[in-house]
Design a protein around this motif. Sequence first.
Motif, PDB file in Angstrom:
ATOM      1  N   PHE A 181       0.847  -1.171   0.000  1.00  0.00           N
ATOM      2  CA  PHE A 181       0.000   0.000   0.000  1.00  0.00           C
ATOM      3  C   PHE A 181       0.893   1.235   0.000  1.00  0.00           C
ATOM      4  O   PHE A 181       2.078   1.147   0.329  1.00  0.00           O
ATOM      5  CB  PHE A 181      -0.902   0.000   1.233  1.00  0.00           C
ATOM      6  CG  PHE A 181      -1.788  -1.207   1.315  1.00  0.00           C
ATOM      7  CD1 PHE A 181      -1.295  -2.425   1.767  1.00  0.00           C
ATOM      8  CD2 PHE A 181      -3.111  -1.140   0.918  1.00  0.00           C
ATOM      9  CE1 PHE A 181      -2.105  -3.562   1.820  1.00  0.00           C
ATOM     10  CE2 PHE A 181      -3.921  -2.260   0.969  1.00  0.00           C
ATOM     11  CZ  PHE A 181      -3.419  -3.468   1.422  1.00  0.00           C
ATOM     12  N   ARG A 182       0.322   2.371  -0.332  1.00  0.00           N
ATOM     13  CA  ARG A 182       1.105   3.598  -0.272  1.00  0.00           C
ATOM     14  C   ARG A 182       0.235   4.766   0.159  1.00  0.00           C
ATOM     15  O   ARG A 182      -0.982   4.748  -0.029  1.00  0.00           O
ATOM     16  CB  ARG A 182       1.754   3.896  -1.621  1.00  0.00           C
ATOM     17  CG  ARG A 182       0.784   4.228  -2.749  1.00  0.00           C
ATOM     18  CD  ARG A 182       1.545   4.341  -4.075  1.00  0.00           C
ATOM     19  NE  ARG A 182       0.667   4.682  -5.176  1.00  0.00           N
ATOM     20  CZ  ARG A 182       1.065   4.707  -6.449  1.00  0.00           C
ATOM     21  NH1 ARG A 182       2.319   4.399  -6.772  1.00  0.00           N
ATOM     22  NH2 ARG A 182       0.200   5.032  -7.402  1.00  0.00           N
ATOM     23  N   GLN A 183       0.902   5.739   0.743  1.00  0.00           N
ATOM     24  CA  GLN A 183       0.200   6.935   1.192  1.00  0.00           C
ATOM     25  C   GLN A 183       1.056   8.144   0.866  1.00  0.00           C
ATOM     26  O   GLN A 183       2.166   8.287   1.399  1.00  0.00           O
ATOM     27  CB  GLN A 183      -0.094   6.857   2.691  1.00  0.00           C
ATOM     28  CG  GLN A 183      -0.978   7.981   3.181  1.00  0.00           C
ATOM     29  CD  GLN A 183      -1.542   7.717   4.559  1.00  0.00           C
ATOM     30  OE1 GLN A 183      -1.056   6.866   5.316  1.00  0.00           O
ATOM     31  NE2 GLN A 183      -2.605   8.413   4.914  1.00  0.00           N
TER      32      GLN A 183
ATOM     33  N   LYS B 219      -3.081  12.483   1.180  1.00  0.00           N
ATOM     34  CA  LYS B 219      -3.971  11.507   0.527  1.00  0.00           C
ATOM     35  C   LYS B 219      -4.195  10.311   1.435  1.00  0.00           C
ATOM     36  O   LYS B 219      -3.421  10.048   2.354  1.00  0.00           O
ATOM     37  CB  LYS B 219      -3.382  11.057  -0.806  1.00  0.00           C
ATOM     38  CG  LYS B 219      -3.288  12.152  -1.851  1.00  0.00           C
ATOM     39  CD  LYS B 219      -2.878  11.585  -3.190  1.00  0.00           C
ATOM     40  CE  LYS B 219      -2.866  12.671  -4.261  1.00  0.00           C
ATOM     41  NZ  LYS B 219      -2.484  12.122  -5.591  1.00  0.00           N
ATOM     42  N   GLU B 220      -5.244   9.577   1.135  1.00  0.00           N
ATOM     43  CA  GLU B 220      -5.534   8.362   1.879  1.00  0.00           C
ATOM     44  C   GLU B 220      -4.609   7.235   1.427  1.00  0.00           C
ATOM     45  O   GLU B 220      -4.102   7.232   0.308  1.00  0.00           O
ATOM     46  CB  GLU B 220      -6.995   7.947   1.668  1.00  0.00           C
ATOM     47  CG  GLU B 220      -7.997   8.910   2.272  1.00  0.00           C
ATOM     48  CD  GLU B 220      -9.415   8.378   2.209  1.00  0.00           C
ATOM     49  OE1 GLU B 220     -10.302   9.014   2.792  1.00  0.00           O
ATOM     50  OE2 GLU B 220      -9.632   7.340   1.561  1.00  0.00           O
ATOM     51  N   ARG B 221      -4.418   6.288   2.328  1.00  0.00           N
ATOM     52  CA  ARG B 221      -3.631   5.107   1.985  1.00  0.00           C
ATOM     53  C   ARG B 221      -4.399   4.299   0.943  1.00  0.00           C
ATOM     54  O   ARG B 221      -5.609   4.096   1.069  1.00  0.00           O
ATOM     55  CB  ARG B 221      -3.377   4.260   3.235  1.00  0.00           C
ATOM     56  CG  ARG B 221      -2.330   3.194   3.063  1.00  0.00           C
ATOM     57  CD  ARG B 221      -1.964   2.543   4.397  1.00  0.00           C
ATOM     58  NE  ARG B 221      -1.411   3.509   5.336  1.00  0.00           N
ATOM     59  CZ  ARG B 221      -0.911   3.164   6.519  1.00  0.00           C
ATOM     60  NH1 ARG B 221      -0.879   1.889   6.896  1.00  0.00           N
ATOM     61  NH2 ARG B 221      -0.422   4.092   7.324  1.00  0.00           N
ATOM     62  N   GLU B 222      -3.687   3.829  -0.073  1.00  0.00           N
ATOM     63  CA  GLU B 222      -4.336   3.092  -1.151  1.00  0.00           C
ATOM     64  C   GLU B 222      -3.597   1.783  -1.429  1.00  0.00           C
ATOM     65  O   GLU B 222      -2.381   1.682  -1.226  1.00  0.00           O
ATOM     66  CB  GLU B 222      -4.358   3.925  -2.438  1.00  0.00           C
ATOM     67  CG  GLU B 222      -2.991   4.267  -2.988  1.00  0.00           C
ATOM     68  CD  GLU B 222      -3.031   4.976  -4.332  1.00  0.00           C
ATOM     69  OE1 GLU B 222      -4.124   5.130  -4.899  1.00  0.00           O
ATOM     70  OE2 GLU B 222      -1.953   5.371  -4.809  1.00  0.00           O
TER      71      GLU B 222
ATOM     72  N   ALA C 116       5.640   8.330  -2.287  1.00  0.00           N
ATOM     73  CA  ALA C 116       4.758   8.041  -1.160  1.00  0.00           C
ATOM     74  C   ALA C 116       5.528   7.229  -0.131  1.00  0.00           C
ATOM     75  O   ALA C 116       6.640   6.756  -0.397  1.00  0.00           O
ATOM     76  CB  ALA C 116       3.529   7.250  -1.614  1.00  0.00           C
TER      77      ALA C 116
ATOM     78  N   TYR D  65       5.473   3.715   1.477  1.00  0.00           N
ATOM     79  CA  TYR D  65       4.956   2.408   1.103  1.00  0.00           C
ATOM     80  C   TYR D  65       4.921   1.497   2.323  1.00  0.00           C
ATOM     81  O   TYR D  65       5.897   1.424   3.085  1.00  0.00           O
ATOM     82  CB  TYR D  65       5.817   1.792   0.005  1.00  0.00           C
ATOM     83  CG  TYR D  65       5.537   2.405  -1.355  1.00  0.00           C
ATOM     84  CD1 TYR D  65       5.933   3.703  -1.638  1.00  0.00           C
ATOM     85  CD2 TYR D  65       4.854   1.694  -2.336  1.00  0.00           C
ATOM     86  CE1 TYR D  65       5.662   4.278  -2.869  1.00  0.00           C
ATOM     87  CE2 TYR D  65       4.580   2.262  -3.576  1.00  0.00           C
ATOM     88  CZ  TYR D  65       4.986   3.567  -3.834  1.00  0.00           C
ATOM     89  OH  TYR D  65       4.705   4.129  -5.046  1.00  0.00           O
ATOM     90  N   TYR D  66       3.797   0.814   2.470  1.00  0.00           N
ATOM     91  CA  TYR D  66       3.588  -0.080   3.606  1.00  0.00           C
ATOM     92  C   TYR D  66       3.313  -1.485   3.101  1.00  0.00           C
ATOM     93  O   TYR D  66       2.625  -1.673   2.097  1.00  0.00           O
ATOM     94  CB  TYR D  66       2.382   0.376   4.426  1.00  0.00           C
ATOM     95  CG  TYR D  66       2.517   1.738   5.039  1.00  0.00           C
ATOM     96  CD1 TYR D  66       2.130   2.880   4.341  1.00  0.00           C
ATOM     97  CD2 TYR D  66       3.013   1.897   6.332  1.00  0.00           C
ATOM     98  CE1 TYR D  66       2.239   4.139   4.902  1.00  0.00           C
ATOM     99  CE2 TYR D  66       3.128   3.153   6.908  1.00  0.00           C
ATOM    100  CZ  TYR D  66       2.744   4.261   6.185  1.00  0.00           C
ATOM    101  OH  TYR D  66       2.863   5.507   6.747  1.00  0.00           O
TER     102      TYR D  66
ATOM    103  N   VAL E 202      -7.414  -1.415   2.200  1.00  0.00           N
ATOM    104  CA  VAL E 202      -6.741  -1.257   3.486  1.00  0.00           C
ATOM    105  C   VAL E 202      -7.499  -1.984   4.591  1.00  0.00           C
ATOM    106  O   VAL E 202      -6.885  -2.631   5.455  1.00  0.00           O
ATOM    107  CB  VAL E 202      -6.605   0.241   3.816  1.00  0.00           C
ATOM    108  CG1 VAL E 202      -6.172   0.445   5.260  1.00  0.00           C
ATOM    109  CG2 VAL E 202      -5.653   0.927   2.858  1.00  0.00           C
TER     110      VAL E 202
END
Length: 124
Positions: free
Chosen positions: A36-38, A42-45, A91, A93-94, A108
């Motif tokens: 995921f990235r944020q 912005k919201e995490r996507e 971003a 990244y998670y 998410v």
Amino acid sequence: VQLQASGGGLVQPGGTLRLSCAASGLRLEHYAIGWFRQAPGKEREGVSCVISDDGTTYNADSVKGRFAISRDNSKNTFYLQMNSLKQEDTAVYYCATAPFYGDNTCHVEKYADWGQGTQVTVSS
């Protein structure tokens, strides 16, 4: 469960990076995995997820053909190969894991365990 993300950095547009997520406390082969990235403001996507044990993969439209998720069960680690990077890929990244699920999404809300995030900056 602990997830340790690494591999972020500064790269020029068109460059490549490979992110890694090392897992402990669970066997990744039995779980859905996701990146995921944020971006700021912005919201995490969801970027790329493997959602089922048959390897079904979801990729966001914005990264199709450029990013690829994979895992190495022997190392209990999964990866995000990022090619042809663009400035809009900048971003944090998670990485995250979840029980396998059936719908072809990368939301998410489906993911319970998260890594700490690694910064990716694409800039000339």
